[in-house]
Design an enzyme around this catalytic site. Structure first.
Site, mmCIF file in Angstrom:
data_model
loop_
_atom_site.group_PDB
_atom_site.id
_atom_site.type_symbol
_atom_site.label_atom_id
_atom_site.label_comp_id
_atom_site.label_asym_id
_atom_site.label_seq_id
_atom_site.Cartn_x
_atom_site.Cartn_y
_atom_site.Cartn_z
ATOM 1 N N MET A 36 -25.269 -4.213 -37.820
ATOM 2 C CA MET A 36 -26.025 -3.583 -38.765
ATOM 3 C C MET A 36 -25.838 -4.430 -40.186
ATOM 4 O O MET A 36 -25.385 -4.176 -41.112
ATOM 5 C CB MET A 36 -25.562 -2.229 -39.197
ATOM 6 C CG MET A 36 -25.944 -1.162 -38.146
ATOM 7 S SD MET A 36 -24.982 0.414 -38.266
ATOM 8 C CE MET A 36 -23.355 0.040 -37.477
ATOM 9 N N ASP A 64 -19.121 -1.015 -34.642
ATOM 10 C CA ASP A 64 -20.071 -0.884 -35.823
ATOM 11 C C ASP A 64 -19.794 -2.102 -36.795
ATOM 12 O O ASP A 64 -18.823 -2.125 -37.478
ATOM 13 C CB ASP A 64 -20.097 0.336 -36.201
ATOM 14 C CG ASP A 64 -20.825 1.210 -35.603
ATOM 15 O OD1 ASP A 64 -22.004 0.979 -34.954
ATOM 16 O OD2 ASP A 64 -20.562 2.501 -35.662
ATOM 17 N N MET A 120 -31.235 4.570 -33.070
ATOM 18 C CA MET A 120 -30.372 5.418 -34.140
ATOM 19 C C MET A 120 -30.733 6.675 -34.062
ATOM 20 O O MET A 120 -31.903 7.179 -34.658
ATOM 21 C CB MET A 120 -30.390 4.870 -35.415
ATOM 22 C CG MET A 120 -29.868 3.261 -35.584
ATOM 23 S SD MET A 120 -28.019 3.266 -34.870
ATOM 24 C CE MET A 120 -27.212 4.654 -36.011
ATOM 25 N N HIS A 177 -22.582 -3.964 -32.440
ATOM 26 C CA HIS A 177 -23.899 -3.130 -33.158
ATOM 27 C C HIS A 177 -23.931 -3.850 -34.431
ATOM 28 O O HIS A 177 -23.181 -3.399 -35.472
ATOM 29 C CB HIS A 177 -23.651 -1.690 -33.050
ATOM 30 C CG HIS A 177 -25.007 -0.961 -33.753
ATOM 31 N ND1 HIS A 177 -24.867 0.239 -34.263
ATOM 32 C CD2 HIS A 177 -26.102 -1.499 -34.251
ATOM 33 C CE1 HIS A 177 -26.039 0.548 -34.834
ATOM 34 N NE2 HIS A 177 -26.915 -0.320 -34.769
ATOM 35 N N SER A 207 -17.020 4.654 -30.090
ATOM 36 C CA SER A 207 -17.587 3.952 -31.435
ATOM 37 C C SER A 207 -15.940 3.610 -31.879
ATOM 38 O O SER A 207 -15.286 4.609 -32.422
ATOM 39 C CB SER A 207 -18.027 4.783 -32.155
ATOM 40 O OG SER A 207 -18.460 4.242 -33.520
ATOM 41 N N HIS A 259 -17.789 0.343 -28.610
ATOM 42 C CA HIS A 259 -19.018 0.216 -29.407
ATOM 43 C C HIS A 259 -18.343 -0.388 -30.685
ATOM 44 O O HIS A 259 -17.515 0.427 -31.083
ATOM 45 C CB HIS A 259 -19.768 1.402 -29.392
ATOM 46 C CG HIS A 259 -21.019 1.214 -30.466
ATOM 47 N ND1 HIS A 259 -22.326 0.906 -30.004
ATOM 48 C CD2 HIS A 259 -21.268 1.346 -31.770
ATOM 49 C CE1 HIS A 259 -23.138 1.084 -30.875
ATOM 50 N NE2 HIS A 259 -22.588 1.237 -31.988
ATOM 51 N N ASP A 299 -27.299 6.734 -30.722
ATOM 52 C CA ASP A 299 -26.246 6.545 -31.803
ATOM 53 C C ASP A 299 -26.430 7.404 -32.872
ATOM 54 O O ASP A 299 -27.049 7.062 -33.710
ATOM 55 C CB ASP A 299 -26.114 4.873 -31.928
ATOM 56 C CG ASP A 299 -25.047 4.623 -32.778
ATOM 57 O OD1 ASP A 299 -23.847 5.280 -33.150
ATOM 58 O OD2 ASP A 299 -25.014 3.369 -33.341
ATOM 59 N N MET A 331 -21.016 -3.999 -40.190
ATOM 60 C CA MET A 331 -21.812 -3.559 -41.487
ATOM 61 C C MET A 331 -21.468 -4.469 -42.396
ATOM 62 O O MET A 331 -20.401 -4.880 -42.570
ATOM 63 C CB MET A 331 -21.560 -1.913 -41.880
ATOM 64 C CG MET A 331 -21.614 -1.110 -40.734
ATOM 65 S SD MET A 331 -21.373 0.706 -41.533
ATOM 66 C CE MET A 331 -20.477 1.343 -40.323
HETATM 67 C C1 DX5 Z 1 -23.789 5.124 -37.614
HETATM 68 C C2 DX5 Z 1 -22.682 5.157 -36.856
HETATM 69 C C3 DX5 Z 1 -22.182 6.544 -36.251
HETATM 70 C C4 DX5 Z 1 -21.097 6.771 -35.571
HETATM 71 C C5 DX5 Z 1 -20.805 7.635 -34.717
HETATM 72 O O1 DX5 Z 1 -23.899 3.688 -38.189
HETATM 73 O O2 DX5 Z 1 -22.655 4.195 -35.710
HETATM 74 O O3 DX5 Z 1 -23.129 6.917 -35.358
HETATM 75 O O4 DX5 Z 1 -20.434 5.415 -35.108
HETATM 76 O O5 DX5 Z 1 -20.194 8.710 -35.038
HETATM 77 P P1 DX5 Z 1 -20.668 10.397 -35.503
HETATM 78 O O6 DX5 Z 1 -20.122 10.982 -34.223
HETATM 79 O O7 DX5 Z 1 -19.906 10.680 -36.625
HETATM 80 O O8 DX5 Z 1 -22.195 10.123 -35.726
HETATM 81 ZN ZN ZN Z 2 -23.243 1.924 -33.760
#
Ligand code: DX5
Ligand code: ZN
Length: 226
Positions: free
Chosen positions: A68, A35, A137, A66, A8, A33, A175, A37
């Site tokens: 979101m 994220d 999730m 991903h 991530s 990956h 995730d 947002m």
């Molecule tokens: C949530 C994120 C987390 C992150 C993973 O939106 O996607 O899941 O990247 O990090 P940890 O291991 O801290 O959950």
């Molecule tokens: Zn993610």
């Protein structure tokens, strides 16, 4: 089944990203990956296509975006053009999911469906034929560093059963809080892809290669009872 590891990127040292990615490649991570947002679908802000575009220049690893975000359909082309091979859309954000998967396939990308902890598995079952991955999730989306929502382990199992029942080849990803302790339980529940953040690969105090090594070692041991 070999478990794939997806690092991530939002949890990496972003000031030193190119060398971190090199270390991840050498440690044998399977993909990256991202994220994304928007402060609407989740109460936080994340990465965008510009970051993906820059990272694309320094690695040939597979990328998954991903999303979101509210109204993800508006941005699909941008994320594929930036270099994502897989684009995960939340079932909660898309009205016509089949249409969105068709668009992604036309662009040459693989569609994934992401599902929030509170959303029932039957919402995504009709889509199993048209996605390459279900991203479960295991925490509320939006923030790293949260504890595992334990009920999501059974949900991973339900998703895996639904895939097996249809004899499909679809990845099941976990995730959120994929820790050295939780990862084996996630895999024995049915996950074959782990999104690794601050709980493992980017654990404070560990190098990323040590994080990958410890995670692989944890996966080689039988799962502890949670
Ligand atoms: C949530 C994120 C987390 C992150 C993973 O939106 O996607 O899941 O990247 O990090 P940890 O291991 O801290 O959950
Ligand atoms: Zn993610």
């Amino acid at each position: 089944m070999k478990v794939k590891l997806s690092a991530s990127v939002i949890c990496a040292d972003l000031a030193d990203l190119a060398s971190q990615i090199k270390e991840l490649e050498e440690a044998g991570v399977d993909m990256l990956h991202f994220d994304v947002m928007d402060g609407h679908f989740v109460p936080n802000l994340g990465l965008g296509p510009v970051v993906i575009e820059w990272v694309r220049k320094v690695t040939s690893l597979s990328f998954e975006a991903h999303l979101m975000i509210a109204n993800p359909g508006k941005y699909i082309e941008r994320f594929v053009a930036a270099g994502s091979q897989i684009v995960a859309l939340h079932i909660e954000t898309v009205d016509d999911f089949r249409r969105a998967t068709g668009r992604l396939q036309m662009l040459g990308a693989s569609p994934a469906v992401a599902i929030n902890p509170q959303t029932p598995v039957d919402r995504i079952e009709p889509l199993l034929e048209v996605v390459s991955q279900v991203l479960v999730m295991t925490v509320q989306p939006g923030f790293a560093g949260q504890p595992l929502i334990r009920e999501t382990l059974a949900k991973i199992g339900r998703v895996r059963d639904a895939i097996e029942k249809r004899r499909l080849n679809v990845d099941v990803a976990a995730d959120g809080n994929v820790s050295f302790q939780n990862a084996p339980a996630m895999v024995s529940a049915g996950a074959n892809l782990l999104v690794c953040g601050t709980s493992s690969i980017f654990s404070p105090g560990l190098t990323t290669s040590e994080g990958v090594r410890q995670l692989r070692a944890a996966l080689a041991r039988p799962p502890s009872s949670l």
